[in-house]
Scaffold this active site. Structure first.
Site, mmCIF file in Angstrom:
data_model
loop_
_atom_site.group_PDB
_atom_site.id
_atom_site.type_symbol
_atom_site.label_atom_id
_atom_site.label_comp_id
_atom_site.label_asym_id
_atom_site.label_seq_id
_atom_site.Cartn_x
_atom_site.Cartn_y
_atom_site.Cartn_z
ATOM 1 C CG HIS A 14 5.685 -5.437 -4.459
ATOM 2 N ND1 HIS A 14 4.406 -5.330 -3.962
ATOM 3 C CD2 HIS A 14 6.311 -4.310 -4.099
ATOM 4 C CE1 HIS A 14 4.262 -4.180 -3.337
ATOM 5 N NE2 HIS A 14 5.411 -3.533 -3.404
ATOM 6 C CE LYS A 62 -10.681 -9.990 -21.597
ATOM 7 N NZ LYS A 62 -11.920 -9.265 -21.900
ATOM 8 C CB CYS A 71 5.337 -3.945 0.279
ATOM 9 S SG CYS A 71 6.016 -2.297 0.059
ATOM 10 C CE1 TYR A 72 0.614 1.048 5.333
ATOM 11 C CE2 TYR A 72 -0.689 -0.942 5.715
ATOM 12 C CZ TYR A 72 -0.417 0.384 5.990
ATOM 13 O OH TYR A 72 -1.163 1.065 6.927
ATOM 14 N N GLY A 90 0.848 -1.192 0.000
ATOM 15 C CA GLY A 90 0.000 0.000 0.000
ATOM 16 C C GLY A 90 0.876 1.232 0.000
ATOM 17 C CD GLU A 101 2.774 -8.271 -5.257
ATOM 18 O OE1 GLU A 101 3.585 -9.002 -4.653
ATOM 19 O OE2 GLU A 101 2.467 -7.132 -4.866
ATOM 20 C CG ASP A 151 -14.919 -10.700 -20.877
ATOM 21 O OD1 ASP A 151 -13.979 -11.515 -20.934
ATOM 22 O OD2 ASP A 151 -14.767 -9.511 -20.556
#
Ligand code: XMP
Length: 523
Positions: A171, A379, A85-86, A58, A173, A230
């Site tokens: 991070h 997605k 992180c945060y 964050g 991710e 979609d």
């Protein structure tokens, strides 16, 4: 669908731009994960019976008055916790350590040294290439924690094995962190023991069963098709559940791409076995667009006309399908998970929903109930599901195409002539990008028709015709984008074919603007 049967990793969002990525990465190894705002009530979190909790990054400092807060009780649920992180700073701050501004901010690529064994780093090399983005660091760890990794400037990893709490300053991710997936897997699978049961096959069978139950034995559903990923995947899923009690509606709004109205019908009917009502309303739409030059006015005109056409068709279909008049009518929508995630709101949402992108709506006077089979999916997961459903790659890999179609790629007034010119130029652009094997590599690639005429020369003839801009961008999600460095030969082929094959265009330019500050579309 019923997601309660899955073991779940709950991600608490403290406002990082990467929060959704954490969920996507964890789902990539088939562990179900959800994102909740950091302020979510404790019983909402425990109601999901999480196998583990991730505290996201964050933009704030934990010691600020306005810092986003989670109920500190989430640190005492007895399930493993991973702070990112945060999240590392939140754990440290709330459990008795000290977080202060770092002497040197770390942003971007960094090297981390694993300094002590940790189950979180199991199987990872001793030096990690990671992505950092922080201005604070943990100066004193909370009691019970030990340092497991370090950069030259700051603590990069901590662990309290007894309480099964782990945290990293970088991070995992983000794709730049090369061992990030392995780290997340160590956490979710090994430390939390989460089952890897979030598979396409499982999703399809539970979703189909849930739709059958929701709709019952007599209800009918309609679904608007756009030709894109979609709506097609949503329709195929619902058709699996309801068979011919699903009718799809595909509207030609006059600003589709070349041959698209015919091609989509063939694919949907013959390729996917869907029941499709195709409505050619192009004249209606083009009449509505006459004289309209303002981009938002174009969007409104198309949106409103679409609702009117869809409404008429829906009424007709339900009248024809309904024998007693008592059946409940259903509308299928391709809503995705990013549209329904609530974000941490302290410093604004970590992503922005573009409401103007959702052309269409509920026919006003019909009591339609919603089926949203893709509500839990990102997605990339929609594509995976589509593949499992046996749908052709041609549909699954289609680049996004805006609801208002070529109307927002024809600057100035949309006239039938201009639509025809742009359709030809766009078709050449797509063909050449595909020929070069780049169609999947770029996020979108298309032509834009400018209301600017320039002088040219063809043979001995002077020409005075329109300018066409080519736009090709690379992007993860459309929210930010970089212009694509297309090879010169590809640009050359696109340009020379457009100028020689498309009557009405005599000049081609290439758009080298990224987003931000530009947008992907020109209007
Ligand atoms: P921008 O131009 O805002 O586009 O950078 C981001 C993504 O959204 C698509 N887009 C639209 N999609 N209706 C849609 O359905 C719209 O009005 C619309 N405007 C932009 C665009 O193609 C890109 O993928």
């Amino acid at each position: 669908m019923d997601t309660s049967s899955h073991s779940t990793i709950v991600i608490l969002d403290f406002g990082s731009q990467y929060t959704q990525l954490i969920a996507r990465r964890i789902r990539e190894f088939n562990v179900f994960s959800v994102v909740l705002p950091c302020t979510a009530a404790l019983d909402r979190i425990t109601g999901l019976r999480p196998a583990g909790i991730v505290l996201s990054g964050g933009p704030s400092s934990v010691y600020d008055d306005a810092a986003p807060q989670a109920d500190p009780a989430v640190l005492g649920l007895g399930v493993p916790v991973l702070g990112i992180c945060y999240g590392l700073q939140f754990i440290t701050h709330h459990l008795g350590g000290v977080v202060v501004p770092a002497a040197a901010r770390e942003y971007g690529h960094a090297e981390v040294e694993v300094t002590a064994p940790s189950r979180l780093f199991h199987g990872l090399p001793g030096k990690l290439e990671v992505w950092m983005s922080h201005g604070d660091h943990a100066q004193t760890l909370a009691p019970g924690f030990r340092v497991t990794a370090q950069t030259a400037n700051a603590v990069a990893g901590i662990a309290d094995d007894e309480r099964r709490m782990y945290a990293v300053q970088f991070h995992p991710e983000v794709a730049h962190t090369r061992q990030g997936m392995a780290l997340l897997r160590n956490f979710a699978v090994d430390l939390c023991g989460a089952a890897q049961d979030w598979t396409p096959a499982h999703f399809i069978s539970t979703t189909v069963a849930a739709i059958r139950e929701q709709v019952g034995d007599t209800g009918h559903a309609i679904c608007g098709l756009s030709g894109g990923v979609d709506s097609s995947v949503a329709a195929v899923l619902v058709a699996r559940a309801l068979g011919d009690r699903l009718t799809c509606i595909f509207v030609n709004n006059g600003v589709l791409r070349k041959d698209e109205f015919a091609k989509v019908q063939t694919t949907m009917r013959e390729g996917l076995g869907l029941k499709v009502v195709a409505v050619d309303a192009s004249e209606r739409f083009l009449a509505r667009l006459a004289g309209v030059t303002d981009p938002e006015a174009k969007r409104k005109a198309i949106g409103n006309e679409f609702i009117a056409v869809f409404d008429d068709e829906a009424k007709r279909i339900f009248e024809a399908e309904s024998s007693s008049g008592e059946e409940v009518a259903w509308l299928v929508q391709g809503t995705l998970y990013p549209d329904v995630i609530e974000s941490a709101s302290v410093h604004g949402p970590s992503h922005v929903i573009k409401s103007h992108h959702n052309v269409g709506g509920l026919p006003a006077d019909m009591k339609l109930k919603l089926i949203e089979p893709l509500r839990d999916l990102f997605k990339d997961e929609v594509r995976r599901i589509g593949r499992d459903l046996g749908m052709p790659e041609e549909i699954l890999e289609r680049q996004p195409f805006p609801g208002p179609g070529l109307a927002v790629r024809i600057l100035g007034e949309v006239t039938p002539d201009r639509v025809a010119i742009l359709q030809e130029a766009d078709a050449i652009c797509v063909e050449e990008i595909k020929r070069a094997g780049l169609y999947r590599k770029v996020w979108q690639s298309f032509a834009v028709l400018l209301p600017v005429k320039t002088v040219g020369v063809m043979g001995d003839q002077r020409t005075y015709a329109y300018t066409c801009a080519i736009r090709a961008v690379e992007s993860e999600d459309g929210m930010t984008a970089d212009w694509a460095a297309l090879p010169y030969e590809v640009l050359r082929a696109i340009s020379s074919r457009i100028v020689s094959e498309v009557r009405g265009i005599n000049r081609v330019v290439y758009d080298i603007t990224s987003k931000p500050p530009g947008t992907i579309e020109w209007e």
